[in-house]
Design a protein around this motif. Structure first.
Motif, PDB file in Angstrom:
ATOM      1  N   ILE A   1       0.871  -1.186   0.000  1.00 24.13           N
ATOM      2  CA  ILE A   1       0.000   0.000   0.000  1.00 24.13           C
ATOM      3  C   ILE A   1       0.902   1.228   0.000  1.00 24.13           C
ATOM      4  O   ILE A   1       1.307   1.715   1.047  1.00 24.13           O
ATOM      5  CB  ILE A   1      -0.927   0.019   1.233  1.00 24.13           C
TER       6      ILE A   1
ATOM      7  N   ASN B   1       0.199   4.039  -2.052  1.00 21.12           N
ATOM      8  CA  ASN B   1      -0.549   5.250  -2.375  1.00 21.12           C
ATOM      9  C   ASN B   1      -2.010   4.992  -2.028  1.00 21.12           C
ATOM     10  O   ASN B   1      -2.369   3.902  -1.602  1.00 21.12           O
ATOM     11  CB  ASN B   1      -0.387   5.611  -3.863  1.00 21.12           C
TER      12      ASN B   1
ATOM     13  N   ASP C   1      -4.286  -6.388  -6.348  1.00 27.99           N
ATOM     14  CA  ASP C   1      -4.502  -4.945  -6.535  1.00 27.99           C
ATOM     15  C   ASP C   1      -5.956  -4.578  -6.268  1.00 27.99           C
ATOM     16  O   ASP C   1      -6.256  -3.573  -5.638  1.00 27.99           O
ATOM     17  CB  ASP C   1      -4.110  -4.523  -7.955  1.00 27.99           C
ATOM     18  N   GLU C   2      -6.833  -5.426  -6.764  1.00 27.86           N
ATOM     19  CA  GLU C   2      -8.268  -5.202  -6.569  1.00 27.86           C
ATOM     20  C   GLU C   2      -8.606  -5.235  -5.068  1.00 27.86           C
ATOM     21  O   GLU C   2      -9.322  -4.375  -4.553  1.00 27.86           O
ATOM     22  CB  GLU C   2      -9.008  -6.331  -7.319  1.00 27.86           C
TER      23      GLU C   2
ATOM     24  N   ILE D   1      -8.666   0.044   0.765  1.00 28.45           N
ATOM     25  CA  ILE D   1      -8.502   1.495   0.957  1.00 28.45           C
ATOM     26  C   ILE D   1      -9.866   2.174   1.007  1.00 28.45           C
ATOM     27  O   ILE D   1     -10.146   3.007   1.872  1.00 28.45           O
ATOM     28  CB  ILE D   1      -7.616   2.090  -0.160  1.00 28.45           C
ATOM     29  N   ASN D   2     -10.768   1.757   0.093  1.00 33.35           N
ATOM     30  CA  ASN D   2     -12.103   2.356   0.106  1.00 33.35           C
ATOM     31  C   ASN D   2     -12.848   2.026   1.395  1.00 33.35           C
ATOM     32  O   ASN D   2     -13.553   2.867   1.956  1.00 33.35           O
ATOM     33  CB  ASN D   2     -12.903   1.900  -1.118  1.00 33.35           C
TER      34      ASN D   2
ATOM     35  N   ARG E   1      -6.572  -4.651  -2.561  1.00 33.32           N
ATOM     36  CA  ARG E   1      -5.992  -3.485  -1.876  1.00 33.32           C
ATOM     37  C   ARG E   1      -6.841  -2.235  -2.105  1.00 33.32           C
ATOM     38  O   ARG E   1      -7.035  -1.432  -1.208  1.00 33.32           O
ATOM     39  CB  ARG E   1      -4.563  -3.247  -2.365  1.00 33.32           C
ATOM     40  N   LYS E   2      -7.336  -2.089  -3.343  1.00 34.49           N
ATOM     41  CA  LYS E   2      -8.178  -0.926  -3.659  1.00 34.49           C
ATOM     42  C   LYS E   2      -9.455  -0.971  -2.805  1.00 34.49           C
ATOM     43  O   LYS E   2      -9.859   0.044  -2.213  1.00 34.49           O
ATOM     44  CB  LYS E   2      -8.524  -0.971  -5.152  1.00 34.49           C
TER      45      LYS E   2
ATOM     46  N   SER F   1      -4.541   4.879  -4.025  1.00 36.42           N
ATOM     47  CA  SER F   1      -5.314   4.396  -5.155  1.00 36.42           C
ATOM     48  C   SER F   1      -6.072   5.514  -5.880  1.00 36.42           C
ATOM     49  O   SER F   1      -7.301   5.553  -5.893  1.00 36.42           O
ATOM     50  CB  SER F   1      -6.281   3.337  -4.621  1.00 36.42           C
ATOM     51  N   GLY F   2      -5.298   6.448  -6.450  1.00 36.38           N
ATOM     52  CA  GLY F   2      -5.933   7.470  -7.297  1.00 36.38           C
ATOM     53  C   GLY F   2      -6.257   8.768  -6.569  1.00 36.38           C
ATOM     54  O   GLY F   2      -6.559   9.770  -7.211  1.00 36.38           O
TER      55      GLY F   2
END
Ligand code: HPA
Length: 250
Positions: A11, A13, A222-223, A229-230, A225-226, A15-16
Motif C-alpha cells: 500500500i 498510495n 490490486d483489486e 482502501i475504500n 488493496r483498492k 489508489s488514485g
C-alpha cells in the motif's frame, strides 16, 4: 481534525487520490507524509516502508511517524498490515480485523516515555484497537466485497526474516491468528499519544510450516488493496473523533 491511513507492504498510495508530499521533522527524526487534496483534505497518508519499500520493519522510525501524525492533529488512525495466516480461520486475501496482539519485537524504540525527565505514563492496552472503528470495519466490509473476520490476534515478530515452523506452532498455541512485523510498537505508540488506532491485516501467505514453503499470493491483490482502501476511508468517514475513546495512560 484529520484522520490517517497507514499503509504497509503493497500500500504505497491511496489508489488514485491526489496527495501532496510533506516531510515532517520532529525530535525523533523525519517522517514522510502525504496530505489528501480536495475532498480528501481531511486524510493524511503514511506508507511505513517508504514508496519504494526500502525501510525494513526493524528500521521503521515508528516514533517519528506517530509523532508527525499527532502534530498534524490526527486523532484516528486506520492501519494496514500484510501478514501470514497461522490458522485456517483467516484465509489468504480475506481481511482480519485486529483486536489484540502478542509482541515479540525487540531492539526497537518502543515508547515515548524513556527520557527519565517526564512522569512515566503506562498506556492501558485492554482494548488496543479502537472498538468503534473495528466494529465499523466489520459492518462495512461486505459493501466493498470484502470478507472480514473478527477477533484476530496479531503476532508481531522482529523480522526481517520469516518465522520457523516451530515458532509458528508456538504462536498457534499462544492464540495468535496472523503474523507480521510492524504492528508493534505502532499500536501502543499511537496509544501513548492518545490517538485511536484500528487495523486490518491482509494475509498474503500461509505461515511457515502450514505449507512446504511460503508462497506469497500475487493474483487479484490490486483489486483487494483498492477495496481495502475504500473500506478504510468509509470507516474513517462513518465514525468521528468524539465517539472513539483512546486508550488511557495510567
Ligand atoms: N510472517 C511475517 N510477516 C509476514 C508474513 C509472514 O508469514 N507474510 C507477510 N508478512
Amino acid at each position: 481534525m484529520p484522520a490517517a491511513i497507514m499503509g504497509g507492504t503493497g500500500i504505497y498510495n491511496l489508489s488514485g487520490i491526489e496527495v501532496e508530499a510533506r516531510e515532517i521533522t520532529n525530535e525523533y527524526g523525519s517522517a514522510q507524509v502525504y496530505l489528501g487534496q480536495g475532498e480528501h483534505e481531511d486524510i493524511v497518508f503514511l506508507t511505513r516502508h517508504g514508496k519504494d519499500h526500502s525501510t525494513p520493519p526493524h528500521k521503521v522510525n515508528y516514533r517519528a511517524n506517530l509523532r508527525a501524525l499527532k502534530d498534524l492533529g490526527v486523532r484516528r488512525i486506520m492501519s494496514t498490515y500484510a501478514v501470514g495466516s497461522i490458522t485456517t480461520d483467516y484465509p489468504v486475501l480475506d481481511l482480519a480485523v485486529l483486536r489484540d496482539f502478542l509482541d515479540f519485537t525487540h531492539g526497537r524504540d518502543f515508547s515515548f516515555f524513556d527520557d527519565l525527565q517526564s512522569a512515566v505514563g503506562h498506556v492501558e492496552m485492554s482494548a488496543p484497537f479502537c472498538p468503534v472503528m473495528s466494529d465499523k470495519l466489520m459492518s462495512l466490509g461486505p459493501k466493498y466485497n470484502i470478507q472480514c473476520h473478527d477477533g484476530a490476534t496479531y503476532v508481531a515478530t522482529n523480522g526481517p526474516r520469516f518465522e520457523s515452523p516451530a515458532e509458528i506452532k508456538m504462536f498457534q498455541m499462544l492464540g495468535g491468528h496472523v503474523v507480521g512485523m510492524t504492528c508493534c510498537p505502532e499500536v501502543y505508540l499511537a496509544g501513548e499519544l492518545g490517538m485511536n488506532f484500528a487495523a486490518v491485516a491482509l494475509p498474503i501467505n500461509l505461515a511457515a510450516g502450514l505449507e512446504d514453503k511460503i508462497t506469497l499470493v500475487e493474483d487479484n491483490i490490486d483489486e483487494v488493496r483498492k477495496n481495502m482502501i475504500n473500506l478504510m476511508l468509509d470507516v474513517l468517514r462513518s465514525t468521528n473523533d468524539e465517539e472513539c475513546t483512546p486508550p488511557i495512560l495510567l
